[in-house]
Design a protein around this motif. Structure first.
Motif, PDB file in Angstrom:
ATOM      1  N   LEU A 770      -6.113  -9.028  -0.556  1.00 25.77           N
ATOM      2  CA  LEU A 770      -5.320  -7.875  -0.971  1.00 25.77           C
ATOM      3  C   LEU A 770      -5.734  -6.631  -0.186  1.00 25.77           C
ATOM      4  O   LEU A 770      -4.887  -5.874   0.292  1.00 25.77           O
ATOM      5  CB  LEU A 770      -5.490  -7.660  -2.473  1.00 25.77           C
ATOM      6  CG  LEU A 770      -4.814  -6.415  -3.063  1.00 25.77           C
ATOM      7  CD1 LEU A 770      -3.315  -6.462  -2.846  1.00 25.77           C
ATOM      8  CD2 LEU A 770      -5.130  -6.291  -4.557  1.00 25.77           C
ATOM      9  N   SER A 771      -7.028  -6.428  -0.047  1.00 25.17           N
ATOM     10  CA  SER A 771      -7.511  -5.270   0.722  1.00 25.17           C
ATOM     11  C   SER A 771      -7.055  -5.357   2.171  1.00 25.17           C
ATOM     12  O   SER A 771      -6.675  -4.349   2.779  1.00 25.17           O
ATOM     13  CB  SER A 771      -9.040  -5.204   0.648  1.00 25.17           C
ATOM     14  OG  SER A 771      -9.482  -5.090  -0.696  1.00 25.17           O
ATOM     15  N   SER A 772      -7.096  -6.553   2.739  1.00 24.68           N
ATOM     16  CA  SER A 772      -6.682  -6.716   4.137  1.00 24.68           C
ATOM     17  C   SER A 772      -5.195  -6.439   4.312  1.00 24.68           C
ATOM     18  O   SER A 772      -4.787  -5.781   5.277  1.00 24.68           O
ATOM     19  CB  SER A 772      -7.013  -8.132   4.621  1.00 24.68           C
ATOM     20  OG  SER A 772      -8.404  -8.384   4.528  1.00 24.68           O
ATOM     21  N   ILE A 773      -4.372  -6.933   3.382  1.00 27.03           N
ATOM     22  CA  ILE A 773      -2.935  -6.681   3.472  1.00 27.03           C
ATOM     23  C   ILE A 773      -2.647  -5.185   3.338  1.00 27.03           C
ATOM     24  O   ILE A 773      -1.830  -4.615   4.069  1.00 27.03           O
ATOM     25  CB  ILE A 773      -2.179  -7.474   2.389  1.00 27.03           C
ATOM     26  CG1 ILE A 773      -2.156  -8.958   2.759  1.00 27.03           C
ATOM     27  CG2 ILE A 773      -0.757  -6.959   2.227  1.00 27.03           C
ATOM     28  CD1 ILE A 773      -1.303  -9.285   3.957  1.00 27.03           C
ATOM     29  N   LEU A 774      -3.344  -4.530   2.403  1.00 27.12           N
ATOM     30  CA  LEU A 774      -3.177  -3.083   2.257  1.00 27.12           C
ATOM     31  C   LEU A 774      -3.624  -2.361   3.519  1.00 27.12           C
ATOM     32  O   LEU A 774      -3.028  -1.354   3.926  1.00 27.12           O
ATOM     33  CB  LEU A 774      -3.955  -2.587   1.045  1.00 27.12           C
ATOM     34  CG  LEU A 774      -3.433  -3.056  -0.322  1.00 27.12           C
ATOM     35  CD1 LEU A 774      -4.371  -2.603  -1.428  1.00 27.12           C
ATOM     36  CD2 LEU A 774      -2.030  -2.525  -0.567  1.00 27.12           C
ATOM     37  N   GLY A 775      -4.685  -2.883   4.156  1.00 27.41           N
ATOM     38  CA  GLY A 775      -5.126  -2.297   5.421  1.00 27.41           C
ATOM     39  C   GLY A 775      -4.075  -2.434   6.507  1.00 27.41           C
ATOM     40  O   GLY A 775      -3.864  -1.516   7.312  1.00 27.41           O
ATOM     41  N   ILE A 776      -3.418  -3.585   6.534  1.00 29.56           N
ATOM     42  CA  ILE A 776      -2.350  -3.781   7.527  1.00 29.56           C
ATOM     43  C   ILE A 776      -1.198  -2.826   7.256  1.00 29.56           C
ATOM     44  O   ILE A 776      -0.631  -2.221   8.183  1.00 29.56           O
ATOM     45  CB  ILE A 776      -1.873  -5.256   7.499  1.00 29.56           C
ATOM     46  CG1 ILE A 776      -2.948  -6.157   8.108  1.00 29.56           C
ATOM     47  CG2 ILE A 776      -0.558  -5.422   8.255  1.00 29.56           C
ATOM     48  CD1 ILE A 776      -2.596  -7.620   8.081  1.00 29.56           C
ATOM     49  N   LEU A 777      -0.859  -2.664   5.986  1.00 26.62           N
ATOM     50  CA  LEU A 777       0.218  -1.725   5.649  1.00 26.62           C
ATOM     51  C   LEU A 777      -0.142  -0.304   6.069  1.00 26.62           C
ATOM     52  O   LEU A 777       0.704   0.439   6.575  1.00 26.62           O
ATOM     53  CB  LEU A 777       0.494  -1.774   4.144  1.00 26.62           C
ATOM     54  CG  LEU A 777       1.127  -3.069   3.616  1.00 26.62           C
ATOM     55  CD1 LEU A 777       1.244  -3.015   2.102  1.00 26.62           C
ATOM     56  CD2 LEU A 777       2.494  -3.278   4.233  1.00 26.62           C
ATOM     57  N   LYS A 778      -1.415   0.056   5.850  1.00 26.86           N
ATOM     58  CA  LYS A 778      -1.850   1.398   6.278  1.00 26.86           C
ATOM     59  C   LYS A 778      -1.800   1.519   7.797  1.00 26.86           C
ATOM     60  O   LYS A 778      -1.347   2.533   8.339  1.00 26.86           O
ATOM     61  CB  LYS A 778      -3.278   1.650   5.786  1.00 26.86           C
ATOM     62  CG  LYS A 778      -3.831   3.016   6.196  1.00 26.86           C
ATOM     63  CD  LYS A 778      -5.262   3.203   5.737  1.00 26.86           C
ATOM     64  CE  LYS A 778      -5.807   4.550   6.187  1.00 26.86           C
ATOM     65  NZ  LYS A 778      -5.809   4.693   7.653  1.00 26.86           N
ATOM     66  N   ALA A 779      -2.245   0.474   8.498  1.00 22.18           N
ATOM     67  CA  ALA A 779      -2.214   0.515   9.955  1.00 22.18           C
ATOM     68  C   ALA A 779      -0.783   0.602  10.466  1.00 22.18           C
ATOM     69  O   ALA A 779      -0.489   1.333  11.426  1.00 22.18           O
ATOM     70  CB  ALA A 779      -2.912  -0.730  10.535  1.00 22.18           C
ATOM     71  N   VAL A 780       0.124  -0.120   9.813  1.00 22.84           N
ATOM     72  CA  VAL A 780       1.535  -0.057  10.204  1.00 22.84           C
ATOM     73  C   VAL A 780       2.080   1.341   9.985  1.00 22.84           C
ATOM     74  O   VAL A 780       2.759   1.914  10.835  1.00 22.84           O
ATOM     75  CB  VAL A 780       2.345  -1.104   9.412  1.00 22.84           C
ATOM     76  CG1 VAL A 780       3.836  -0.851   9.574  1.00 22.84           C
ATOM     77  CG2 VAL A 780       1.997  -2.501   9.876  1.00 22.84           C
ATOM     78  N   ASN A 781       1.750   1.925   8.824  1.00 20.97           N
ATOM     79  CA  ASN A 781       2.223   3.270   8.519  1.00 20.97           C
ATOM     80  C   ASN A 781       1.651   4.291   9.504  1.00 20.97           C
ATOM     81  O   ASN A 781       2.363   5.170   9.995  1.00 20.97           O
ATOM     82  CB  ASN A 781       1.837   3.628   7.085  1.00 20.97           C
ATOM     83  CG  ASN A 781       2.345   4.991   6.678  1.00 20.97           C
ATOM     84  OD1 ASN A 781       3.534   5.259   6.690  1.00 20.97           O
ATOM     85  ND2 ASN A 781       1.423   5.888   6.331  1.00 20.97           N
ATOM     86  N   ASP A 782       0.352   4.146   9.794  1.00 21.45           N
ATOM     87  CA  ASP A 782      -0.269   5.066  10.749  1.00 21.45           C
ATOM     88  C   ASP A 782       0.352   4.934  12.133  1.00 21.45           C
ATOM     89  O   ASP A 782       0.583   5.929  12.827  1.00 21.45           O
ATOM     90  CB  ASP A 782      -1.778   4.814  10.820  1.00 21.45           C
ATOM     91  CG  ASP A 782      -2.480   5.233   9.535  1.00 21.45           C
ATOM     92  OD1 ASP A 782      -1.863   5.953   8.726  1.00 21.45           O
ATOM     93  OD2 ASP A 782      -3.641   4.830   9.340  1.00 21.45           O
TER      94      ASP A 782
END
Length: 1152
Positions: A770-782
């Motif tokens: 879950l943390s990794s997926i959220l990290g990917i979402l943050k990276a995508v947003n950034d």
């Protein structure tokens, strides 16, 4: 077949006969059968005009041949003269030539000797009959007299078969031939042009030759067609038909040209009539007209004969081609139907679950849909064969059996499909019953697990739970399996061993669940019955007993001495009853614990099923888009529908969707299916494939370009046609959004799975996934924000990984700036969007763009950047817990940054601290490595007490021990380590050896400050004395120390202060305080702590001096952190500390 061959032979013979007649008549028309001589052959001789056929006629209709005055008549070769005479005498009809020709010899300008020679030559070599010879003798007096005398004396020399009349003048000639039949040079009115006459004769003869050659070519072509053998395959038959048709078209074109030429000649002959309707054609012109008309009639007859033959030949070839197509299609359809029948024999599975049967029915429908293509082809071929038979095809005996065979195969397929569908429908019905029973059991188990045991202790709670159970059991009539034997009998046709075992298991689970309900009913009835007993009055003592619903025996024993024996007996009775009820409740709880675990397992399966089902749908939707839209953009048949702005833009419109599809279809979906039996472990599947999920970042970065292109071309007919073919209700842009929606859906499903798997084996993997997926979402947003930066000259990739980004209010305070600008900047904040990278922080101005959707996304104009090697931070700014400072080059440039919330500020400060700490760590390691190399090169042996590595080891250990926030009291240990509160009237002096000199901060452009750590001129003993660290035990306000030039820890100044950071209770004597509270300093302790009294709460305790700000006067922050180098080249990290210049390889204590 034989009939057709015989019929074609008859048609060929008829055509040949007719074409031979045409050739023969063409020769007769042109007299080619008698005199095979053409005007084209003697064109040059005819052009000399020493004799011509003017078209005039005598009184009896005799053709007139005129010999005009030709001075070199005697020089004409005999061969030429003979050819001209022969040709001229062959032109008139045989009827006219039978009467004889009239010769008019004009020798008015000649001498008698020439006249005599010409007459004798003509009389000797004229090839036809003569009616009369008229000679215009010389007009000169001497020549006329001489001719009279000579003719009289030489009369015998002119003896001919016809009379020769010597004429003295033209009027005498008019007495023999009418003026209308003589040309103008002989005093007549006959319109004659020798060149026109010659042109007409050449054209007519050429046309006649063309008619003859055309008839001969058609005859030869017809023979070739009739002798051609019929091929046995479609391609060869098509080639023969195409070749014959091409030749026929060429023949028809030649005939068309011949007809055009004949009509052109006819119009040329009639041209005088077109100009002057009163004009009358002479006899030769009329003969020419008749000749051309007869030739045209012969040509039309030739064309009609050939067309009749070709129609029969073409029909034969077309029927042959139809037969070959029918035979080829029959072979192909037969093979396809055999494959379908073979595939049908393999479809024997009846499914092992409801979803499986639905999938099998879907597969059967897909198989039927695909097979119907072959079946429909077979039925269409049968219809085609029937039409051939109705059209009296010559191969009826071959077509009829094939049609019967195809019809039989189609009927067999339909019967097998119907039988298979009935079996699957039965299986679906049975599995529906089983699933309904399973669901009913799961809902029952969930009901048992969800009933709170504590609420069931009361009579109302027990009765309510009992009613819930009874109400649920009433639904069993519709949901559960009633009779097992009836199921066996009704579904006997589909029951195999596996399915039978499955039915038995479901039935057993149903019975087990009903047994669980029965046990729960018994327990609840007992609880409800016990609550009806009368409640005995209990004494209110002891107090502890009244406070606890389940009194402790120990407490009761402590109160036995103060109670009467009656009260003791009563309490012992209550205790025994409570103990008995507790044992019963524990049994109920132990049973419900197992039910709860099973209900959680059911919920996990539901989440897993949703994950798999949505994943399959997602993969199918991606495939549908790729095949229905992307692939069609390369289809030549669809190119005319694609607009110019859309051409060659497939990669822009679809991005890397194909890469995403292959990842999910080939890898991720298959691996997810491996966890269907253990859904709590599915987090491992995500973790193993987390790197592959980076492909979504590329897709999202391309999404604005894709959205913009879609908005430009959404009305393109290509998209409408594709959507119509796919039968999609939504347009393409909805499907292009699917990958973005899918990557966000994963984190929701993982949260749900984690919610029901907290005590399971894979809980940690789920949390990490879950943390990794959220990290990917943050990276995508950034990254979406990062690509919107404009105006930056360098490469953003060189700045390292993007760590954070966000919008802030920024004030500037630069030492080198003008004072007015400096003061103005303090009051007018700038709105800036900051991008924190590993090596720099970028300041940009956010600009909103006009438009819709992604076109409305903001862009960021680059303003400036700060290299992280020269950046420092001040974590807290007086008066606002949302502000912090970023300063550059030893505070030459200061940026006061205000975050939207304190939480965002804390996150940014922590991230910047991590960057600076990592840079200093890299500096320390490099310095340590160089110091180690230099120590190994020293002549004296290295002592363990002076080893730089030892000092650094201690520094690292100390760094690891002190990772708490320096502004919190927890960073100073437990309450046992806090100094005792001072006695009133006494002060605690500050130890002089706790002070450390602050050094001036200067910038150095060396990356990571590596250059500043190469000094080795300082004493190693000094490093050992400080244990590798500078005197940084007390928190120090680095900003104040820097500006005021002060050194050491903060001095006690009596007065009132404001708390700038919330203080939680870290020990027994630590003072909890909130930001903004006013405190009064009472005493100064060790470790930078002050003993204060909170004027708001009137409480006293210890607080860090760094968390206080002077109530009146200028005060800056309480904490600073920097990685810029000192003037001597050493890096500085001030978090209530500084780096000593006396030690080139050590660092101050790192706070946080």
């Amino acid at each position: 077949m034989r009939f057709w061959l015989r019929n074609e032979e008859m048609a060929l013979e008829e055509m040949v006969q007719r074409l031979n007649a045409v050739s023969k008549r063409a020769d007769e028309i042109m007299h080619q059968d008698i005199v095979p001589l053409c005007a084209a052959d003697i064109k040059d001789q005819l052009k000399k005009r020493f004799a011509y056929l003017s078209g005039g006629r005598g009184q009896d209709g005799c053709p007139v041949i005129t010999f005009p005055d030709y001075p070199t008549f005697s020089d004409i070769p005999d061969k030429e003269f003979q050819n001209v005479m022969t040709y001229l005498t062959s032109i008139p009809s045989s009827q006219d030539t039978g009467i004889g020709f009239i010769l008019v010899i004009d020798r008015r300008q000649d001498k008698w000797t020439s006249v005599k020679a010409s007459v004798l030559r003509i009389a000797a070599s004229f090839p036809a009959n003569l009616q009369l010879v008229l000679v215009l003798r010389p007009t000169g007096f001497f020549q006329r007299t001489l001719s009279d005398i000579a003719f009289k004396f030489n009369r015998d020399d002119f003896k001919m078969k016809v009379p020769i009349i010597m004429l003295s003048s033209v009027p005498e000639l008019h007495g023999y031939i009418d003026k209308s039949q003589l040309t103008e040079d002989l005093g007549g009115t006959l319109d004659y042009c020798h060149s026109r006459w010659l042109c007409h004769r050449t054209a007519i003869e050429s046309f006649a030759l063309m008619v003859k050659q055309t008839a001969q070519m058609l005859q030869s072509f017809g023979t070739e067609l009739a002798e051609t053998e019929l091929p046995n395959d479609v391609q060869s038959t098509s080639l023969v038909l195409s070749a014959h048709t091409e030749k026929k078209d060429k023949m028809k074109e030649d005939m068309k040209l011949a007809l055009q030429e004949g009509h052109t000649i006819l119009e040329s002959i009639r041209e005088p009539l077109a100009k002057n309707p009163e004009y009358s054609l002479n006899q030769d012109q009329l003969d020419n007209q008749t000749t051309v008309q007869r030739l045209l009639a012969q040509l039309n007859e030739t064309e009609a004969a050939f067309d009749e033959f070709w129609a029969k030949h073409q029909q034969k070839l077309e029927q042959c081609l139809q037969l070959r197509h029918f035979e080829q299609n029959f072979r192909e359809v037969k093979v396809a139907l055999d494959l379908v029948s073979q595939k049908m024999t393999t479809l024997a599975d009846v499914g092992n679950s409801l979803a499986h049967v639905e999938h099998l029915l879907k597969d059967l429908a897909n198989f039927e849909e695909k097979s119907n293509v072959s079946v429909e082809k077979a039925r269409a071929l049968c219809l085609e064969g029937s039409q051939l038979i109705e059209n009296k095809h010559y191969a009826v005996d071959s077509i009829h059996p094939k049609c019967n065979e195809l019809q039989h195969l189609c009927d067999h397929f339909a019967a097998e499909i119907g039988k298979r569908r009935n079996l699957l429908s039965k299986s679906l019905e049975l599995h529906g019953l089983l699933e309904t029973s399973m669901k009913w059991c799961d809902e029952g188990i969930y009901l048992l697990a969800s009933q709170p045991v504590d609420k069931c202790q009361s009579q109302d709670g027990a009765e309510a739970a009992l009613q819930e159970i009874e109400k649920f059991l009433e639904t069993g009539a519709e949901n559960k399996i009633q009779e097992l034997n009836k199921i066996y009998k009704e579904y006997e046709s589909i029951l195999n061993q596996d399915l039978t075992e499955h039915v038995q298991k479901v039935f057993q689970k149903q019975e087990s669940m009903e047994e669980m309900f029965h046990r729960r009913q018994v327990s609840l009835k007992k609880l409800a019955a016990k609550q009806t007993r009368p409640v005995q009055p209990v004494a209110p003592r002891p107090e502890a007993f009244t406070k606890s619903p389940c009194p402790s025996p120990g407490i009761r024993r402590g109160s036995e001495n103060s109670s009467s024996s009656e009260g003791n007996a009563l309490r012992r009775g209550n205790y025994r009853r409570a103990k008995s009820e507790m044992s019963e409740n524990q049994q109920v709880r132990s049973g419900s614990t197992g039910d709860e675990e099973e209900s959680l397992a059911i919920l996990r399966r539901h989440v897993m099923n949703e994950l798999l089902d949505t994943e399959r749908v997602y993969v199918e939707e991606l495939l549908c888009v790729l095949e229905g839209y992307a692939a069609e953009m390369d289809n030549p048949l669809m190119m005319h529908l694609i607009s110019t702005s859309l051409q060659n833009k497939k990669d822009v419109l679809f991005g890397n969707m194909e890469e995403i599809y292959h990842f999910h279809n080939r890898i991720f979906l298959r691996e997810l299916e491996n966890y269907i039996d253990c859904p709590e472990l599915v987090g491992r599947c995500f973790l193993e494939r987390m790197e592959e999920f980076q492909i979504y970042e590329k897709y999202c970065q391309n999404k604005p370009r894709s959205e913009s292109l879609w908005r430009q071309c959404s009305d393109c007919p290509f998209f409408q046609e594709c959507q119509k073919k796919l039968d999609h209700k939504l347009s393409l842009d909805s499907y292009l959004l699917k990958p973005v929606q899918r990557i966000t859906k994963y984190q929701l499903l993982l949260k749900e799975m984690l919610k029901y798997s907290k005590n399971c084996e894979g809980a940690e993997d789920l949390q990490e996934a879950l943390s990794s997926i959220l990290g990917i979402l943050k990276a995508v947003n950034d990254s979406m924000h990062l690509i919107a930066i404009t105006g930056y000259d360098g490469n953003l990739n060189d700045l390292g990984k993007l760590l954070m980004q966000g919008s802030f209010s920024v004030w500037t305070d630069h030492k080198k700036g003008h004072s007015k600008v400096k003061d103005l900047a303090r009051f007018k904040p700038m709105q800036r969007h900051l991008f924190l990278h590993e090596k720099a922080v970028l300041f940009c101005k956010k600009r909103e763009e006009n438009g819709e959707g992604y076109e409305k996304a903001p862009s960021y104009s680059y303003k400036q950047s700060l290299n992280m090697t020269a950046v420092g931070i001040t974590e807290n700014v007086k008066g606002d817990n949302k502000k912090f400072e970023i300063w550059y080059n030893a505070r030459e440039e200061v940026y006061i940054v205000q975050a939207p919330t304190p939480e965002i500020k804390a996150a940014w400060v922590n991230e910047i601290r991590k960057v600076l700490t990592s840079q200093l760590q890299a500096c320390r390691e490099a310095s340590q490595h160089r110091a180690l190399e230099q120590s190994q090169s020293l002549p004296l042996p290295a002592s363990s007490n002076t080893s730089p590595s030892r000092g650094n080891t201690k520094a690292v250990k100390k760094l690891e021990e002190r990772k708490t926030d320096p502004l919190s009291l927890e960073g100073y240990g437990s309450s046992a380590s806090l100094p005792k509160p001072p006695e009133k009237g006494k002060a605690s002096p500050t130890s002089p050896d706790k002070k450390a000199k602050r050094h001036e901060v200067k910038s150095d452009p060396t990356p990571f400050g590596l250059r500043g750590w190469s000094k080795t001129s300082h004493s190693l003993d000094a490093s050992e004395d400080n244990d590798g660290w500078s005197s940084a035990e007390e928190p120090v306000n680095s900003s104040d120390a820097e500006e005021d030039g002060g050194a050491g820890p903060r001095k006690l100044v009596p007065g009132k202060y404001t708390v700038v950071v919330d203080q939680e209770k870290g020990g027994l004597e630590a003072l909890p305080a909130k930001s903004g509270d006013v405190v009064e300093v009472m005493n100064e302790g060790d470790e930078g702590l002050w003993y204060v009294r909170n004027l708001t709460t009137s409480k006293e305790g210890w607080v860090p001096a760094s968390s206080l700000s002077t109530l009146i006067g200028k005060s800056r922050s309480a904490q600073c952190l920097s990685s810029s180098e000192s003037g001597a080249g050493s890096a500085l990290l001030s978090s209530s500390s500084s780096c000593s210049e006396s030690c080139s390889a050590t660092f101050s204590d790192l706070k946080g």
